[in-house]
Write an enzyme that holds these catalytic residues in place. Structure first.
Site, PDB file in Angstrom:
ATOM      1  CG  ASP A 112      -2.277   0.630   0.952  1.00 55.96           C
ATOM      2  OD1 ASP A 112      -2.294   1.873   0.837  1.00 55.96           O
ATOM      3  OD2 ASP A 112      -3.306  -0.068   0.883  1.00 55.96           O
TER       4      ASP A 112
ATOM      5  CG  HIS B 200      -5.346   3.964   1.054  1.00 55.66           C
ATOM      6  ND1 HIS B 200      -4.907   2.688   0.775  1.00 55.66           N
ATOM      7  CD2 HIS B 200      -6.633   3.998   0.646  1.00 55.66           C
ATOM      8  CE1 HIS B 200      -5.883   1.990   0.213  1.00 55.66           C
ATOM      9  NE2 HIS B 200      -6.942   2.763   0.122  1.00 55.66           N
TER      10      HIS B 200
ATOM     11  CB  SER C 106      -9.206   0.446   0.183  1.00 54.12           C
ATOM     12  OG  SER C 106      -8.693   0.646  -1.097  1.00 54.12           O
TER      13      SER C 106
END
Length: 442
Positions: free
Chosen positions: A138, A175, A387
């Site tokens: 990620d 994120h 996600s």
């Protein structure tokens, strides 16, 4: 709210660049001297520089002259690297700042409807993921976050980009930190948040650069690395859509399948977000979503409530499909909590963000007084997306592996699929085998 009646088939627009459609997650080919190469097993030609060797496969990532690769007898095929961008639901741009004082110091799990609905606390009576390893591929995981410092294996964590930083987020967003928290946050009984597998060994594989993009080649290298460091699970909350199956799209699909098959053979289950385009992946013509439609992928669609803690009269259950999730019977393996939202509620003052997934984040603050943000400050906040659904499954897979250490990747996936059921009244196309059921999978 019945989400399964509100879908529109995605309309693909834009030019083709190097065989890749310009969509929400695919930009263009990167620099013309960076290539993904499939070799014939005789090594690479001179005149190119190796970026990633990818041991165990016949693939490599190099920089150099295209003509050198084209004339080499040791090169079977090659194509330019491409860059992907994160594609998040529109709700994430509107999420309010979390103020702990609003909740009078209550632990963060007060807001974690996802963990409550999955009965994670009951699953933890059996295991918390001890003896397992999960890689998060990620945007980087903030190692100074108090809920992640315990699970994070800093020694094995890597930066796969060429931006010169380490595995931590560099100039980018949070994120990956949010994804990692969903997998493995460990609040130690304090005022923090919980992950599904807080005792797993978490490996951070950063593939998003400071500029915000992720190289497809770096993602492939991170998958191979995850397998080679014996990760039981690798979470990929990223993707590219739409990609045409023909032209160069076939090469990218081929090398992806080769990489994913290698990881699976080595015992690494690949848990991958299905994407946030509201797309019917089953009936989208000659298009493919990568990597979630690649070989051996456990593709995860997103679900979420409407009205959690703010509108019980109109509340939809946590297992209802999210408005943005991709779907398709053969393209989805499982559905899991990723968050939903009533778009009409945004800006009205109601706590609509409670319907999103709450976990670890960070913010940038100016600590030296020069007017520029310079310090990453750990915190908590909401996000929605497939996600967020994928790491709920990745954490569950770690629990299954912990409880059944002799299971290989396919057996872990099979246990999760057998335990899942399609919720009554909902369409199978949003769930594949069904909605995640951790307790029954153990």
């Amino acid at each position: 709210m019945v989400h399964s009646t509100r879908r529109d088939v995605i309309k693909v627009s834009g030019a083709l660049l190097g065989g890749i459609a310009v969509g929400t997650t695919v930009t263009a080919a990167t620099s013309a001297d960076r290539f993904i190469v499939q070799t014939k097993g005789r090594g690479l030609p001179g005149g190119v520089d190796v970026v990633h060797e990818m041991p165990g496969t016949d693939l490599a990532v190099v920089t150099g002259d295209e003509d050198v690769l084209a004339s080499s007898s040791g090169v079977k095929a090659f194509a330019p690297d491409i860059e992907l961008e994160l594609n998040e639901p529109e709700t994430n741009a509107e999420v309010p700042t979390f103020d702990a004082s609003d909740y009078q110091g209550q632990p963060g799990d007060f807001l974690q409807w996802d963990k409550a609905d999955l009965n994670v606390s009951e699953a933890h009576e059996t295991t918390e993921g001890e003896g397992t390893r999960v890689a998060v591929i990620d945007s980087g995981v903030l190692e100074t976050h108090p809920d992640l410092a315990g699970p994070l294996n800093v020694e094995l964590s890597r930066n796969f980009t060429d931006d010169g930083g380490d595995h931590n987020p560099v100039g980018g967003g949070d994120h990956g930190t949010h994804v990692a928290g969903i997998v493995a946050a460990d609040n130690g009984g304090g005022i923090g948040v919980n992950g599904t597998a807080p005792k797993t060994d978490l490996v951070d594989c950063r593939v998003f650069s400071a500029e915000g993009g992720a190289s497809f080649a770096d993602i492939l290298a991170a998958v191979v690395y995850s397998a080679n460091v014996d990760a039981d699970v690798a979470n990929l909350s990223l993707g590219a859509y739409p990609v045409p199956r023909q032209s160069l799209g076939s090469f990218y699909g081929k090398v992806l399948n080769s990489t994913m098959t290698y990881a699976n053979k080595e015992g690494t289950l690949l848990v991958i977000a299905a994407g946030n385009d509201s797309a019917d992946l089953q009936h989208d013509g000659n298009l493919i979503s990568l990597p979630n439609e690649g070989a051996q992928a456990l593709s995860v669609a997103a679900t979420g409530p409407i009205g959690y803690g703010w509108n019980a009269e109109d509340e939809s259950p946590p297992e209802s499909p999210a408005f943005y999730t991709n779907y398709g019977t053969n393209a989805i393996t499982l559905g899991a909590p990723g968050g939903d939202a009533d778009l009409d509620a945004i800006g009205t003052g109601v706590p609509w963000s409670n319907d999103l997934v709450f976990n670890t984040v960070f913010s940038y603050e100016d600590t030296d007084g020069d007017g520029e943000p310079d310090t990453q400050v750990p915190g908590y906040g909401w996000k929605a997306g497939t996600s967020m659904a994928a790491p709920n499954v990745a954490g569950a897979a770690a629990l299954v592996k912990s409880a059944n250490p002799d299971y290989n990747a396919n057996q872990v996936e099979s246990a999760l699929k057998r335990a899942a059921d399609v919720p009554s009244g909902y369409d199978k196309t949003y769930y594949g085998s069904g909605y995640l059921n951790i307790v029954d999978a153990l």
